[in-house]
Design an enzyme around this catalytic site. Structure first.
Site, PDB file in Angstrom:
ATOM      1  N   GLU A  78      -5.815 -10.926  -1.066  1.00 18.93           N
ATOM      2  CA  GLU A  78      -6.600 -10.743   0.169  1.00 18.93           C
ATOM      3  C   GLU A  78      -8.115 -10.750  -0.105  1.00 18.93           C
ATOM      4  O   GLU A  78      -8.871 -10.028   0.497  1.00 18.93           O
ATOM      5  CB  GLU A  78      -6.211  -9.423   0.859  1.00 18.93           C
ATOM      6  CG  GLU A  78      -4.710  -9.314   1.141  1.00 18.93           C
ATOM      7  CD  GLU A  78      -4.337  -8.025   1.829  1.00 18.93           C
ATOM      8  OE1 GLU A  78      -5.230  -7.340   2.360  1.00 18.93           O
ATOM      9  OE2 GLU A  78      -3.130  -7.686   1.863  1.00 18.93           O
ATOM     10  N   GLU A 130       0.806  -1.240   0.000  1.00 20.77           N
ATOM     11  CA  GLU A 130       0.000   0.000   0.000  1.00 20.77           C
ATOM     12  C   GLU A 130       0.839   1.292   0.000  1.00 20.77           C
ATOM     13  O   GLU A 130       0.609   2.212   0.787  1.00 20.77           O
ATOM     14  CB  GLU A 130      -0.966  -0.013   1.204  1.00 20.77           C
ATOM     15  CG  GLU A 130      -1.887  -1.212   1.201  1.00 20.77           C
ATOM     16  CD  GLU A 130      -2.878  -1.218   2.361  1.00 20.77           C
ATOM     17  OE1 GLU A 130      -2.893  -0.285   3.174  1.00 20.77           O
ATOM     18  OE2 GLU A 130      -3.654  -2.199   2.470  1.00 20.77           O
TER      19      GLU A 130
HETATM   20  C1  XIL Z   1      -5.571  -6.340   8.568  1.00 21.25           C
HETATM   21  C2  XIL Z   1      -5.767  -7.460   9.588  1.00 21.25           C
HETATM   22  O1  XIL Z   1      -6.545  -8.500   9.021  1.00 21.25           O
HETATM   23  C3  XIL Z   1      -6.456  -6.880  10.813  1.00 21.25           C
HETATM   24  O2  XIL Z   1      -6.584  -7.888  11.787  1.00 21.25           O
HETATM   25  C4  XIL Z   1      -5.633  -5.715  11.352  1.00 21.25           C
HETATM   26  O3  XIL Z   1      -6.348  -5.125  12.404  1.00 21.25           O
HETATM   27  C5  XIL Z   1      -5.398  -4.668  10.253  1.00 21.25           C
HETATM   28  O4  XIL Z   1      -4.777  -5.276   9.116  1.00 21.25           O
HETATM   29  N1  XIL Z   1      -4.755  -4.846   3.834  1.00 21.25           N
HETATM   30  C6  XIL Z   1      -3.662  -5.529   4.251  1.00 21.25           C
HETATM   31  C7  XIL Z   1      -3.728  -6.389   5.454  1.00 21.25           C
HETATM   32  O5  XIL Z   1      -2.629  -5.555   3.545  1.00 21.25           O
HETATM   33  O6  XIL Z   1      -2.481  -6.506   6.114  1.00 21.25           O
HETATM   34  C8  XIL Z   1      -4.780  -5.871   6.408  1.00 21.25           C
HETATM   35  O7  XIL Z   1      -4.897  -6.843   7.443  1.00 21.25           O
HETATM   36  C9  XIL Z   1      -6.112  -5.696   5.676  1.00 21.25           C
HETATM   37  C10 XIL Z   1      -5.962  -4.679   4.589  1.00 21.25           C
END
Ligand code: XIL
Length: 372
Positions: free
Chosen positions: A279, A168
């Site tokens: 994801e 990101e």
């Molecule tokens: C999220 C986790 O799943 C949560 O438990 C935490 O509170 C925040 O991060 N994009 C990403 C992930 O790259 O690392 C994030 O994961 C969700 C959004």
């Protein structure tokens, strides 16, 4: 967060009214989960491998202690991604303190079940401990970046096959050059922190696949173009980048920009990069409570997303951000979650397969038969 149009809002109001007439009200008692008959089909990881790719999911270390979940995970997944254990926050609770135990345990689970393991993520603006935020500046940045990446990638050399090196880094809303996110890493090292991170990761494990990971490439707006611009700059500079991860946090109610996603896939292919879906899940917090409706709309969105991509490029992996609704991160981010279960992932709260599972399965079967 995308706005729902007035027309769409009126549609949902009508649906909600219909739902309440049908008696689908809020869930004060434990909800009755719909039953879908997909249990006899092979695991998604098996079907994915037959299509020449992998399916896996993110998991948190404590969830492994639940035997039923660990076996469901082993049955469905050929890839494991630590949801938290390999982030700065998970690895480094305090200055000079390293906590490798959760990631080591997940690595062991992966090896025991002949799974690949992905590392998420070496450099991110979020989940970045307070002590590190206070320490990171122009003087310390290069050393902190090198120490972290060399230590972590070096430890898992040959065991973690693929890394989200930088996560990101794009955020056009910050009005920085090239749509870069205004992060502590950018302020400390300038935009070159991205290629530095890739070079350090490659030096620490030359065999690892190195990926840039981000969200929003499937929606209209500036993100897809800004991500592609970053990828081109990395390639032009000869950075050791092998792939790009689309996070794919979809919305049941928010349209995918099909043309933009098709263009994105074509550009990634033209750059000779692999595409990973890293994801995948579906947010539906603005839909009525009716689980069967949310299952149906969520699965339809997943199917549309995967079919759009598979028509352009074969992803290296399809990874969902969690395997079961029971542990979805969305439950923490969905204000309705306290009254109703999340409907977002391939398994429901009791580890039964959902319409999202079927949507992924069907797309993999089509891929197997070359029908894309
Ligand atoms: C999220 C986790 O799943 C949560 O438990 C935490 O509170 C925040 O991060 N994009 C990403 C992930 O790259 O690392 C994030 O994961 C969700 C959004």
């Amino acid at each position: 967060m995308p706005r729902v149009s007035r027309r769409r809002f009126l549609q949902y109001t009508a649906m909600a009214a219909a739902a309440s007439i049908l008696g689908c009200t809020g869930y004060a008692e434990q909800p009755v989960l719909p039953h879908y008959d997909f249990e006899s089909l092979p695991g998604l990881g098996v079907t994915a491998r037959r299509a020449g790719m992998d399916y896996g999911a993110a998991i948190r270390y404590p969830q492994l202690s639940e035997e039923a979940y660990a076996s469901a995970f082993a049955k469905e997944c050929s890839v494991i991604v630590p949801e938290h254990a390999l982030k700065w926050e998970g690895l480094r609770p305090a200055a000079g303190v390293w906590n490798f135990q959760p990631a080591d345990a997940l690595c062991e689970f992966a090896q025991m079940h002949h799974m690949k393991m992905r590392g998420h993520t070496l450099v991110w603006y979020f989940a970045f401990p307070k002590w590190a935020q206070q320490a990171l500046d122009k003087d310390s940045g290069a050393r902190m970046l090198e120490e972290h990446i060399t230590t972590v990638v070096g430890r898992y050399r040959g065991r973690v096959s693929s890394w989200d090196v930088v996560n990101e880094a794009i955020h056009p809303e910050d009005n920085q050059a090239d749509g870069m996110r205004d992060s502590l890493w950018l302020r400390a090292l300038g935009p070159s922190y991205v290629e530095r991170a890739f070079s350090l990761a490659h030096a620490a494990d030359p065999s690892a696949e190195l990926v840039y990971n981000d969200y929003g490439a499937e929606f209209s707006g500036k993100r897809a173009d800004a991500i592609l611009g970053l990828l081109r700059r990395l390639k032009d500079k000869g950075a050791p980048i092998h792939g790009v991860g689309i996070q794919a946090h979809l919305w049941a109610t928010h349209a995918i920009d099909v043309k933009k996603l098709q263009m994105f896939c074509k550009e990634v292919k033209q750059m000779g990069l692999k595409l990973l879906i890293t994801e995948l899940d579906v947010k539906d917090s603005d839909l009525p409570d009716d689980i069967a409706l949310r299952d149906r709309l969520g699965a339809a969105r997943v199917r549309q997303f995967l079919e759009t991509i598979l028509a352009e490029i074969k992803p290296q992996q399809i990874l969902t951000w969690g395997l079961t609704n029971k542990y979805s991160w969305l439950a923490m981010h969905d204000q309705n979650a306290s009254e109703r279960p999340v409907c977002s992932l391939p398994l429901d709260q009791t580890y039964q397969r959902t319409p999202v599972w079927k949507a992924i399965h069907d797309c993999l079967i089509k891929l197997q038969s070359g029908l894309n």
